[in-house]
Design a protein around this motif. Sequence first.
Motif, short mmCIF file in Angstrom:
data_model
loop_
_atom_site.label_atom_id
_atom_site.label_comp_id
_atom_site.label_asym_id
_atom_site.label_seq_id
_atom_site.Cartn_x
_atom_site.Cartn_y
_atom_site.Cartn_z
N GLY A 372 46.11 56.25 46.18
CA GLY A 372 47.12 55.66 47.06
C GLY A 372 47.88 54.53 46.36
N ILE A 373 48.72 53.86 47.13
CA ILE A 373 49.51 52.74 46.62
C ILE A 373 49.40 51.60 47.61
N VAL A 374 49.09 50.44 47.11
CA VAL A 374 48.96 49.28 48.00
C VAL A 374 50.33 48.96 48.60
N PRO A 375 50.41 48.45 49.82
CA PRO A 375 51.71 48.18 50.47
C PRO A 375 52.64 47.31 49.64
N GLN A 377 53.25 47.35 46.58
CA GLN A 377 53.92 48.06 45.48
C GLN A 377 54.69 49.29 45.96
N ARG A 378 54.70 49.55 47.26
CA ARG A 378 55.30 50.79 47.74
C ARG A 378 56.81 50.84 47.56
N GLU A 379 57.47 49.71 47.57
CA GLU A 379 58.91 49.71 47.31
C GLU A 379 59.19 49.73 45.81
N ARG A 380 58.29 49.14 45.06
CA ARG A 380 58.49 49.06 43.61
C ARG A 380 58.42 50.42 42.94
N HIS A 388 53.00 53.89 38.17
CA HIS A 388 51.88 53.35 38.92
C HIS A 388 50.62 54.00 38.42
N GLY A 389 49.62 53.24 38.09
CA GLY A 389 48.40 53.78 37.51
C GLY A 389 47.59 54.59 38.50
N GLY A 390 46.60 55.27 37.97
CA GLY A 390 45.66 55.98 38.83
C GLY A 390 45.69 57.46 38.66
N LEU A 416 56.44 55.65 52.65
CA LEU A 416 55.11 55.75 52.06
C LEU A 416 54.10 55.13 53.02
N GLY A 417 52.96 55.79 53.15
CA GLY A 417 51.92 55.28 54.04
C GLY A 417 50.55 55.74 53.60
#
Length: 448
Positions: A372-375, A377-380, A388-390, A416-417
């Motif tokens: 997932g993506i933390v909130p 960084q969701r716009e970045r 984005h790593g992972g 994104l959610g």
Amino acid sequence: MNSLRARLLLLLGALLTLAAVVMGGVTYRTVLAETEALFDYQLRQMALSLRDQGEIAPDQARALADEQLDFVVQIWTADGRSIYASRAHSALPTRAYLGLAHASVAGETWRTFSVATRERVIQVAQPLRIRQQLAADAALHSVRPLLWVSPLLALAIWWIALLTLRPLGQVALDVRQRSEASLEPLPTRGLPDEIAPLVEALNGLLQRLGQSLTTQRAFVADAAHELRSPLTALKLQLQLLRRSPRDAARGVAIDALAAGIDRAARLVEQLLTLARSEPGSGALVSEPLDLGEVVRQALADTVPYAVSRGVELELLASEPVAVNGDAAALAALARNLADNAVRHAPVASTVQMRVFSDAGLATLQVDDAGPGIVPEQRERVFDRFYRHGGGEGAGTGLGLAIVRNVATAHGASVELGDSPMGGLRVSVRWAGVTAVPAGQRLGKEPAQ
């Protein structure tokens, strides 16, 4: 005729000519009628003045006999005998009609006024030809000033038109003198209300063009920077290949070179896709499409990669969903969403894609079980070349940028959610409505 100034001068000149002709005609007819009435008044006054006199004095008789005087005075007795004529004439009216009248004698028409007393009848006559000539001369004299004023008015109209259109010419001169690199707004101070909206629209266009050029410069700079690394890696791998003395080492170097070429090719492909999806590129067409069918065809390209990662790719389309858009661009959107989800999903997990109508909005939803993506960084992550790593392997950092560009061009939004599967949920919503076939699963093997 494309000249605004010429049109304005032509129309104003035609209007001036028409006004001059109408005014001249009205003035001519008015003066003509007034002169005729004045001559009739003179006839009446002369006849009435002679009626009140017992006899015509010698001095008065000599004045009336003047050859330059176009009036002729005749006096008859009550029984019709002529007793006086102011001057000799070859053909004078021989009958008197009381009041104003016309008499025709030997082809010439006279205007007469007659008055009667107990002892005599007095008639004053004037040739109609002379009356009309005098009246016409007086009328022409009254119209003649218009012939002098009209050219002056035309010159004034030309000067006023030139002065009025000068701000437009100044704007054109400002634009003509600018270089292609000058995108500063045009001055709007002191412009007429009719020209100010045009200049404001031009300034808005210059601003948008400046933003577009800035974006393109940034894109080219970023693309050059991003291409430098894979090209440098390819050169190093090629050098290693040349230096490898054994077949086994050469095989490893060839595999590394092939992988580098694949990464470079994918980066170039993503750059081209991003360029085509940029606003104002003009590369997109709009046509009615089945969103589920577009996604299904796009996923066929991602299935081999999902199989290689051991990820199950599932498409659910429970009902038809129709949108208007560009098939190739929407396919690129779906491929990038699927590729990102598969790249970050754990091995032996499932990536689920759904196409459905949510409260009248056509929706494409992607869920995965990745990190997932933390909130924060969701716009970045929508920025170009942001990685984005992972996930397994390094991506190009262009996938979500392409998704947002394509969605924006189609009037859709990207959100994104958190996914119920534990990873990221990406939702793309159109302002459209429904139409498409039922759900279908694409698993670890390509769809049949």
